[in-house]
Enzyme design. Structure first.
Site, PDB file in Angstrom:
ATOM      1  N   LEU A 102       0.804  -1.151  -0.200  1.00 14.03           N
ATOM      2  CA  LEU A 102       0.022  -0.018  -0.143  1.00 14.03           C
ATOM      3  C   LEU A 102       0.901   1.326  -0.091  1.00 14.03           C
ATOM      4  O   LEU A 102       0.374   2.309  -0.460  1.00 14.03           O
ATOM      5  CB  LEU A 102      -0.946   0.244   1.092  1.00 14.03           C
ATOM      6  CG  LEU A 102      -2.163  -1.023   1.488  1.00 14.03           C
ATOM      7  CD1 LEU A 102      -2.569  -1.023   2.709  1.00 14.03           C
ATOM      8  CD2 LEU A 102      -2.898  -0.697   0.434  1.00 14.03           C
ATOM      9  N   GLY A 103       1.921   1.112   0.441  1.00 11.11           N
ATOM     10  CA  GLY A 103       2.846   2.518   0.677  1.00 11.11           C
ATOM     11  C   GLY A 103       4.255   1.987   1.376  1.00 11.11           C
ATOM     12  O   GLY A 103       4.288   0.909   1.994  1.00 11.11           O
TER      13      GLY A 103
ATOM     14  N   ARG B 126       9.544   5.855   5.830  1.00 10.04           N
ATOM     15  CA  ARG B 126      10.745   5.636   6.673  1.00 10.04           C
ATOM     16  C   ARG B 126      10.730   4.491   7.762  1.00 10.04           C
ATOM     17  O   ARG B 126      11.682   4.199   8.095  1.00 10.04           O
ATOM     18  CB  ARG B 126      11.052   7.113   7.257  1.00 10.04           C
ATOM     19  CG  ARG B 126      10.207   7.611   8.251  1.00 10.04           C
ATOM     20  CD  ARG B 126      10.511   9.130   8.897  1.00 10.04           C
ATOM     21  NE  ARG B 126      10.993   9.738   7.576  1.00 10.04           N
ATOM     22  CZ  ARG B 126      10.010  10.585   6.941  1.00 10.04           C
ATOM     23  NH1 ARG B 126       8.761  10.230   7.170  1.00 10.04           N
ATOM     24  NH2 ARG B 126      10.311  11.162   6.073  1.00 10.04           N
ATOM     25  N   PHE B 127       9.394   4.408   8.189  1.00 10.64           N
ATOM     26  CA  PHE B 127       9.458   3.234   9.206  1.00 10.64           C
ATOM     27  C   PHE B 127       9.321   1.850   8.785  1.00 10.64           C
ATOM     28  O   PHE B 127       9.300   0.816   9.501  1.00 10.64           O
ATOM     29  CB  PHE B 127       8.297   3.603  10.223  1.00 10.64           C
ATOM     30  CG  PHE B 127       8.319   5.054  10.992  1.00 10.64           C
ATOM     31  CD1 PHE B 127       9.470   5.100  11.700  1.00 10.64           C
ATOM     32  CD2 PHE B 127       7.501   5.772  10.871  1.00 10.64           C
ATOM     33  CE1 PHE B 127       9.615   6.163  12.416  1.00 10.64           C
ATOM     34  CE2 PHE B 127       7.528   6.886  11.695  1.00 10.64           C
ATOM     35  CZ  PHE B 127       8.765   7.159  12.296  1.00 10.64           C
ATOM     36  N   GLY B 128       8.826   1.782   7.484  1.00  7.77           N
ATOM     37  CA  GLY B 128       8.600   0.423   6.785  1.00  7.77           C
ATOM     38  C   GLY B 128       7.893   0.264   5.895  1.00  7.77           C
ATOM     39  O   GLY B 128       7.324   1.459   5.245  1.00  7.77           O
TER      40      GLY B 128
ATOM     41  N   ASP C  45       5.530  13.671  12.655  1.00  5.50           N
ATOM     42  CA  ASP C  45       5.436  13.505  11.331  1.00  5.50           C
ATOM     43  C   ASP C  45       4.105  13.831  10.670  1.00  5.50           C
ATOM     44  O   ASP C  45       3.314  12.997   9.956  1.00  5.50           O
ATOM     45  CB  ASP C  45       5.825  12.149  10.699  1.00  5.50           C
ATOM     46  CG  ASP C  45       6.241  12.068   9.087  1.00  5.50           C
ATOM     47  OD1 ASP C  45       6.224  13.340   8.631  1.00  5.50           O
ATOM     48  OD2 ASP C  45       6.519  11.033   8.574  1.00  5.50           O
TER      49      ASP C  45
END
Length: 601
Positions: free
Chosen positions: A281-282, A285-287, A402
């Site tokens: 899905l996307g 920066r976190f995964g 964020d």
């Protein structure tokens, strides 16, 4: 005949208008009764000053939300410094879904009549001084999912009728309740934390078998059963090894708080088809975020974290995850569960079919309608409410770090849902020191955070202000394409330049095709500029932002800010065409960092 039909139609219109006025007046009367009971002190009078008994409908009042039929669906009066008692007339709001009166100084008892609010989804009366029993009539609220009554002085027994409710969240801790804790129905899923600090008797432990002459036979039977289960487990393991990645053993899944669950890795491998690329899905920066389908056919979004792990971080990770799961609000993306193995960290969320605000603004599939202006206003308010809850009402304050359009998701009703909160701290769970890495997205990072690395809730306020500009303009916070027109690549700087030229119409997203209210656009821009001031101390708190968006205090805050700032800046301030309002443009700064697209998730 035709004349008679016309007359009948006119009578029908008049009758419907009469019914509408009667219904509206009933709602007005109910809220005026509440105001009369709570109106003590100058501050309270200011909070409820727009509640006018002469109005036909209360839908224009501050802190009141209505649906398209002008029925009140929401009362937002949390942390409003109110004193007094609740009134039974609240039952005259038949379509009320959210009653938010937490963190005030409300006394007296909970009216039995609240049990007549059949559409109620959330009842938040925590952190008051309410006494008396919990009304058994609340057991009639067949749609109630959130019941938070903690930090009051409630007494008596817990009504057994509450066990029939479809509760996702229950917290009645820190009261004076007595008697037994129900163990059936929805109550079976809640831990002792939901009932802590009362005079309640502990839940009974499972009964132990009494000694008897058949104990030896029981032991033999248990042993035989265990052997059979072991053999079955061994066979299943051999069978499944050909279909799943071989991973080290993990703890059995268990429920911690409400419906918060620890998933097995195999469950999520099956759900995401082994993290298939077609389910992505996307990326962030976190995964990587994957679409998944659980065994019960529920759609979920699975975030596969990509942080480095060090030995000993598992307990801290689990603690932080459980803390995130306790942040439950209509405008927050609720964490359904997690998975933790020596090789994986996974978070499981509800799937948001309408994607993110960013995807709706800039990645809209052909044929899908653009976000209209009323939806954009509602998104601005909903996301502000979610952030205010993170800052002011979580046991431990959560700073998002964020805030941007890509992290504001939209549910099936296009209600704003703040996602990815708590991850900044979660990804640093092995480090107890202040991080030296500035987290955030280009164009959204507050200048003081960029320069010092120190964050606060005002860091989120800055990001929220930029997100408002995304909603208004439809543009990215950072866009190199603007260089082609010699414009600023930062959205905030570009907006300031356009405002100096007094070209409001050129700011508004062309996708709206002129279908917006100019004064409302001006107010949102004012809000965005207040939120993006270079000085963190001068920015409003998110709770103040919520009140200003509801119509309470924006004009005064804007005027005050202009008077304070006007001597500081050297460019010419000309009154923008808006009731004597000057457009003040402060300085800001940003950091260049990539952003990622975000569709449905």
């Amino acid at each position: 005949m035709e004349h008679g039909s016309s007359r009948g139609f006119i009578w029908l219109i008049l009758f419907l208008d009469f019914v509408s006025r009667v219904t509206g007046k009933t709602q007005v009367d109910a809220l005026i009764a509440l105001r009369s009971s709570l109106s003590s002190g100058d501050h309270t009078n200011n909070i409820l000053q727009s509640w006018n008994a002469t109005h036909v409908t209360p839908c224009s009042w501050f802190h009141v939300t209505c649906n398209t039929e002008n029925s009140v669906t929401r009362l937002d009066l949390g942390s409003a410094n109110l004193s007094g008692e609740l009134v039974p007339q609240l039952a005259q709001l038949p379509n009320l879904q959210y009653l938010e009166l937490f963190n005030n100084n409300i006394t007296g008892e909970i009216p039995e009549e609240l049990g007549d609010l059949m559409e109620l989804v959330s009842l938040d009366l925590f952190a008051n001084n309410i006494s008396g029993p919990i009304p058994s009539s609340l057991g009639k609220l067949g749609k109630l999912r959130f019941l938070r009554l903690y930090n009051n002085s409630l007494s008596g027994e817990i009504p057994r009728s509450l066990t029939a409710l479809p509760l996702d969240v229950l917290d009645i801790s820190n009261n004076r309740l007595s008697g037994d804790i129900p163990v059936n129905g929805s109550f079976s899923q809640f831990t002792s934390m939901s009932f802590a600090n009362n005079k309640l008797r502990p839940r009974p432990a499972s009964p132990s078998p009494s000694p008897s002459g058949t104990s030896a036979a029981i032991v033999v039977g248990v042993a035989a059963g265990a052997a059979l289960l072991f053999a079955l487990a061994w066979w299943l393991r051999r069978k499944l090894q050909g279909h799943f990645l071989d991973v080290p053993a993990e703890e059995d899944p268990e429920v911690y708080l409400g419906q918060f669950k620890r998933f097995s890795l195999r469950e999520l491998l099956v759900a995401t088809e082994k993290f298939s690329k077609r389910n992505v899905l996307g990326k962030g920066r976190f995964g990587i975020l994957y679409k998944g389908r659980l065994a019960d056919d529920t759609l979920v979004a699975v975030k596969r974290l990509n942080e480095e792990r060090t030995k000993g971080g598992e307990l801290q990770f689990q603690t932080e995850v459980e803390m995130i799961s306790m942040a439950v609000h209509r405008n927050l993306l609720r964490l359904r569960g997690f998975c933790m193995t020596p090789t994986e960290r996974l978070l499981v969320y509800p799937y948001m079919a309408n994607g993110s605000v960013a995807s709706c603004l800039r990645e809209r599939p052909e044929g899908n309608p653009a976000l209209d202006w009323p939806k954009r206003k509602h998104i601005a308010l909903g996301s502000a409410r979610g952030l205010a809850y993170l800052h002011d009402h979580c046991d431990q304050k959560i700073i998002h770090l964020d805030v941007k359009a890509a992290n504001i998701l939209l549910d099936e009703e296009f209600e704003a849902v703040v996602g990815d909160f708590g991850l900044a701290k979660l990804m640093n769970y092995n480090d107890s020191h202040v991080t030296t890495a500035v987290r955030g997205t280009i164009g959204h990072i507050a200048p003081e955070y960029l320069s010092t690395g120190k964050s606060s809730e005002k860091t989120d306020v800055f990001g929220y202000g930029v997100m408002l500009l995304e909603l208004i303009t439809g543009q990215k916070a950072f866009d190199l394409a603007r260089l082609a027109n010699d414009d600023d690549i930062m959205l905030l700087d570009w907006v300031k330049e356009v405002l100096k030229e007094k070209k409001l119409e050129s700011l508004v997203d062309a996708e709206l095709e002129g279908k917006y209210v100019e004064t409302e656009v001006e107010q949102l821009i004012q809000m965005a500029l207040l939120c993006t001031q270079s000085s963190a101390m001068e920015r409003p708190k998110m709770s103040e932002v919520v009140r200003m968006l509801e119509g309470d205090g924006l004009a005064e805050r804007w005027e005050e800010w202009q008077k304070e700032e006007m001597p500081i800046h050297d460019f010419n301030y000309q009154a923008y065409p808006h009731a004597g309002t000057d457009w003040l443009i402060p300085y800001s700064n940003s950091l260049i960092e990539n952003d990622y697209p975000s569709g449905p998730r």
